[in-house]
Design an enzyme around this catalytic site. Structure first.
Site, PDB file in Angstrom:
ATOM      1  N   GLY A 150      90.366 -29.996  31.040  1.00  0.00           N
ATOM      2  CA  GLY A 150      89.144 -30.232  31.782  1.00  0.00           C
ATOM      3  C   GLY A 150      88.610 -31.621  31.507  1.00  0.00           C
ATOM      4  CB  CYS A 151      86.466 -33.871  33.506  1.00  0.00           C
ATOM      5  SG  CYS A 151      85.263 -32.665  34.119  1.00  0.00           S
ATOM      6  CE1 TYR A 152      80.392 -33.213  31.318  1.00  0.00           C
ATOM      7  CE2 TYR A 152      80.782 -31.102  32.363  1.00  0.00           C
ATOM      8  CZ  TYR A 152      80.039 -32.258  32.254  1.00  0.00           C
ATOM      9  OH  TYR A 152      78.940 -32.461  33.052  1.00  0.00           O
ATOM     10  CB  THR A 154      89.625 -35.262  28.808  1.00  0.00           C
ATOM     11  OG1 THR A 154      90.583 -34.371  29.398  1.00  0.00           O
ATOM     12  CG2 THR A 154      90.287 -36.618  28.566  1.00  0.00           C
TER      13      THR A 154
END
Length: 347
Positions: A150-152, A154
Site C-alpha cells: 500500500g502507499c501509506y 511504503t
C-alpha cells in the site's frame, strides 16, 4: 527478452500510471488493457495524454484472454477482485502483481476482519511475497505472486526499517501521522473527494480503523522481530499527488542526529530509489512527484528522547505503479530501474 504484459483495471489512476510507465519500457510489450467501464474504446480516448504513446483498445476486464498472451499480469482493482484472477494466473503459470490488498496480509483471518471480504484464494497466500524491493528483493526474484505494498505502508516501512532492524526505538511507542493527496482515493466519484469539499480543507479520516494498519504492523513486526502495534492516523490533503508521513518513536538511547543519518545511509547505500536527506533537510511531496523515490529526513529531539522521521513519496508512483514495475523488473531479471529513472517535475 520482451515481457508481454496485461493489466486488469487499466483505466483507474494506478492503472493508467502503469500504462504510462510500461509504454516507455524498452523490454515490455503491452498486450491487453482490461477495464470495467471502457471496453471497446481506444485507451487514448479515455486518457488523451497518452495519444500516440499507446494504441491499444480496452477490453472487458472479465475476459481472461490476456492470461493466455501475457507473461506478467498486473491487477489494479479494489480489494476482493484479484483473488479469482490470481487463481487462474497460477493455473496458467503466469506471474501476477496485485496492486490491491488481497495478498498483502499473510493471515486470511486478519484480512477478512479488516476488509470484510471472504478470502477465496487462501491456498495462494503462501506463494505471495510482499513486494517492497528494498526489504524483500531476494524473495521477490522467485515470487509467483507479488503483493504490491500500500502507499501509506511504503512511506512508513521504509522510514522505520533501519531503526527497527537495529533495535534503536521502542517498538511500542510508534505514532504515524500521514497525509495523502486526493488521487489516493481513486477515480470513482464520491462526495468526500468532490473539489469543493477538498479544496482549502484538511481532515483526518478512518482514525484508528484504517485498513493499512495491519499491513504496517505485520511488516514492521518482521523487521523488529516481535509484534508491533502502532497508532496510525491518515489525513487528506488538497493536492493531487503525494504522501508525507511524519513518524514519532521513543529512542532506546540518544545517538546524535548525524549518527542516525549515517546509519540510514549505510542501510540504503545500494538503494537508488531511497534518498536519505542531509542533516537539517526535510522531505517535501513536490520533490518526489512523478518519481519512484522515497525521500527520508530525520530529526532527533533530545528533550523528549524521541526521533522524528519524515518520509515523502508519490502515492501513485512509488506508492503503487512505479513500485509494481520495479517488482516486475526484479522477477523478470531486468535491471531494476528500467523505465523508472528520472527526477520529478518542479514546480
Amino acid at each position: 527478452m520482451t515481457v508481454k504484459v496485461g493489466i486488469v483495471g487499466a483505466t483507474g489512476y494506478t492503472g493508467v500510471e502503469l500504462v504510462r510507465i510500461l509504454s516507455r519500457h524498452p523490454e515490455v510489450e503491452l498486450v491487453a488493457l482490461g477495464t470495467q467501464s471502457y471496453a471497446g474504446q481506444p485507451f487514448w480516448v479515455v486518457y488523451p495524454h497518452l495519444y500516440k504513446y499507446n494504441q491499444l483498445t480496452c477490453v472487458d476486464a472479465a475476459q481472461t484472454d490476456m492470461l493466455y498472451s501475457a507473461d506478467v499480469v498486473f491487477v489494479a482493482l479494489p480489494h476482493g477482485h484479484a483473488m479469482p484472477i490470481a487463481v487462474e494466473a497460477a493455473c496458467r503459470g503466469k506471474k501476477l502483481i496485485d496492486l490491491g490488498a488481497d495478498f498483502r496480509l499473510a493471515d486470511y483471518k486478519v484480512y477478512e476482519k479488516w476488509y470484510k471480504v471472504e478470502h477465496t484464494a487462501r491456498e495462494l497466500l503462501a506463494d505471495a511475497v510482499y513486494g517492497l524491493p528494498e526489504i524483500n528483493r531476494k524473495k521477490i526474484r522467485e515470487a509467483k505472486i507479488v503483493a504490491n505494498p500500500g502507499c501509506y505502508p511504503t512511506s512508513v516501512i521504509l522510514a522505520l526499517a533501519p531503526l527497527l532492524r537495529n533495535k534503536l526505538v521502542d517498538s511500542g511507542s510508534i505514532i504515524i501521522d500521514s497525509k495523502s493527496g486526493v488521487s489516493g482515493a481513486g477515480r470513482g466519484l464520491s462526495l468526500g473527494i468532490h473539489f469543493s469539499e477538498v479544496n482549502e480543507n484538511f481532515k483526518a479520516y478512518n482514525v484508528a480503523v484504517h485498513r493499512h494498519t495491519p499491513e504496517i504492523e505485520q511488516e514492521l513486526g518482521k523487521l523488529a522481530g516481535e509484534d508491533v502495534t502502532v497508532s496510525f492516523t491518515p489525513h487528506l490533503l488538497p493536492i493531487t499527488r503525494g504522501i508525507l508521513s511524519t513518524i514519532y518513536a521513543k529512542l532506546s538511547n540518544l545517538p546524535g542526529e548525524g549518527e542516525i543519518i549515517e546509519l540510514y545511509r549505510e542501510f540504503y547505500k545500494d538503494e537508488f530509489f531511497v534518498r536519505v536527506l542531509p542533516e537539517g533537510m526535510l522531505p517535501q511531496t513536490k520533490w518526489v512527484a512523478g518519481t519512484n523515490h522515497c525521500d527520508i529526513g530525520i530529526a532527533v529531539d533530545p528533550r523528549t528522547g524521541r526521533i522524528v522521521i519524515i518520509s515523502a513519496i508519490d502515492n501513485i508512483f512509488k506508492g503503487a505503479a512505479g513500485q509494481a514495475v520495479q517488482n516486475m523488473n526484479i522477477i523478470c531479471g531486468l535491471p531494476e530501474d528500467t523505465a523508472l529513472v528520472g527526477a520529478g517535475l518542479f514546480p
